[in-house]
Design an enzyme around this catalytic site. Structure first.
Site, mmCIF file in Angstrom:
data_model
loop_
_atom_site.group_PDB
_atom_site.id
_atom_site.type_symbol
_atom_site.label_atom_id
_atom_site.label_comp_id
_atom_site.label_asym_id
_atom_site.label_seq_id
_atom_site.Cartn_x
_atom_site.Cartn_y
_atom_site.Cartn_z
ATOM 1 N N HIS A 151 0.800 -1.219 0.000
ATOM 2 C CA HIS A 151 0.000 0.000 0.000
ATOM 3 C C HIS A 151 0.844 1.284 0.000
ATOM 4 O O HIS A 151 0.308 2.381 0.050
ATOM 5 C CB HIS A 151 -0.929 0.003 1.224
ATOM 6 N N GLY A 210 -7.787 -2.782 1.712
ATOM 7 C CA GLY A 210 -9.209 -3.132 1.608
ATOM 8 C C GLY A 210 -9.992 -2.604 2.808
ATOM 9 O O GLY A 210 -11.118 -2.105 2.667
#
Ligand code: TC6
Length: 372
Positions: free
Chosen positions: A276, A294
């Site tokens: 990320h 997520g």
């Protein structure tokens, strides 16, 4: 010991990688980048492996070969977890990470998650804050401890999250987790493992929340020993059955804008997976740039439901379920459509720019909303 150039690089990166978290992390990150720079392009996968070892994902194996022994996996008992504490500051940083007040710094439905004029002890906590608790386990969100589970960590994706909230979250608290294996499934091209984390208030022993995290391990399927695909779950099936999205007009629609720095902000809440934040690691995992967590997208969706359906009351939420359908890039706009069916709110979140559904699921409320 492996004395090849790859082995040496692996050890160097592994040693630096393992120490990247915590005190002095900045200096060690530079060391990591020096080690990274010394790698040939063909050795870049070593960097991903080393970095995964400091992230909160499992580092089950340094090889990319997947091997799963289902009986060993489902009989695994996790060690007792050390307790951890969170503060008002953690709750506020989380709220900012899932977009609270991003469009309006004085938003009356959201400022309370970040600031309270009676003092920070009075701030309110979003129910999806619960999703951070599995990352506070002894070794982070780690499935490397599970014997019989060998997989390629670069191919791991978060598939689903199911959360039960038992009590409104205090603005600060000491918490103790209990972790179990809740499911294992062979999908042929992938394996799915489900980990359940129940969190208790340390002082009183009262249950605060439960997370069931579904981890999708691409390339790890095919371990069934009979012709019937292996499937084990120790919880009621209806808890995670994705409700199909209704065809009629949604009861409410909410649009949000994620920022380019969204994942960089969200990771400060404790999910340091470099997928990320690091372009090299993202490319190795098959994405042209880092993707959003997520659980960050889930936080945006739940916040949209609380403000649109629950009149901004975060304590109205009883359970939250979400299936991650597609990755989100930081900077994209999220449109959450919601349908009220009694106390159940079915939702679907789309990325506006690509017109693609990225998340769908439901939120169960404590009572049928009277508003709208
Ligand atoms: C946790 C810490 C790490 C965090 C990392 C992140 O945040 S990463 C960022 C956040 N995460 C993301 O960005 C991930 C976004 N999601 C994706 O990229 C894709 O949905 C996928 C790669 C997970 C699966 O796609 P695909 O084309 O390979 O799958 P398919 O449609 O061919 O179905 C095969 C079987 O699997 C089932 N199944 C399908 N999907 C899911 C699911 N999500 N969940 C569970 N199960 C799922 C489906 O029902 C079917 O079973 P059946 O019916 O045959 O018994």
């Amino acid at each position: 010991m492996d004395s090849t150039a790859g082995g040496r690089a692996r050890r160097r990166l592994g040693l630096v990688g393992r120490s990247l978290a915590g005190e002095g992390a900045g200096r060690r990150q530079s060391e990591f980048h020096l080690a990274l720079a010394s790698l040939a392009p063909s050795q870049l996968h070593l960097a991903a492996e080393a970095r995964d070892s400091i992230s909160l994902i499992a580092m089950a194996s340094s090889s990319s070969a997947a091997r799963i022994d289902p009986e060993l996996v489902i009989s695994h008992k996790f060690l007792e977890q050390e307790s951890f504490s969170y503060s008002e500051r953690d709750a506020a940083i989380y709220a900012l990470g899932v977009g609270a007040c991003a469009g309006d710094a004085v938003d009356e439905k959201e400022l309370k998650y970040v600031y309270h004029r009676d003092g920070q002890r009075s701030i309110e906590v979003l129910p999806t804050f619960a999703a951070l608790f599995p990352f506070k386990n002894n070794k982070g969100f780690i499935i490397a401890d599970v014997p019989g589970l060998e997989f390629d960590p670069k191919l791991l994706l978060h598939g689903q999250q199911y959360i039960e909230i038992y009590k409104p979250f205090p603005s600060s608290c000491s918490v103790k987790n209990k972790v179990t294996v809740a499911g294992l499934h062979d999908k042929g091209k992938a394996a799915i493992i489900e980990i359940e984390t129940t969190s208790y208030i340390e002082e009183s022993g009262e249950a605060l929340c439960m997370n069931r995290s579904t981890i999708y391990l691409r390339g790890s399927g095919g371990f069934s020993k009979s012709s019937k695909p292996y499937s084990y779950a120790n919880y009621p099936a209806d808890q995670v059955s994705s409700s199909s999205v209704p065809k009629n007009k949604p009861s409410a629609i909410y649009e949000d804008q994620t920022h380019q720095s969204q994942a960089l902000l969200y990771r400060l809440s404790g999910d340091y997976n470099p997928l990320h934040s690091d372009p090299v690691v993202a490319r190795i995992a098959g994405f042209n740039r880092p993707i959003l967590h997520g659980l960050c997208t889930l936080g945006f969706a739940a916040r949209a439901i609380i403000r649109s359906i629950c009149n901004g009351d975060p304590t109205a939420v009883r359970t939250i379920f979400g299936r991650f359908l597609l990755h989100v890039f930081p900077g994209e706009s999220l449109i959450t459509e919601m349908w009220i069916e009694g106390p159940k709110v079915i939702y679907q979140t789309k990325v506006k720019e690509r017109n693609k559904a990225v998340l769908s699921g439901y939120v169960m409320l404590k009572h049928i909303p009277s508003s709208l």
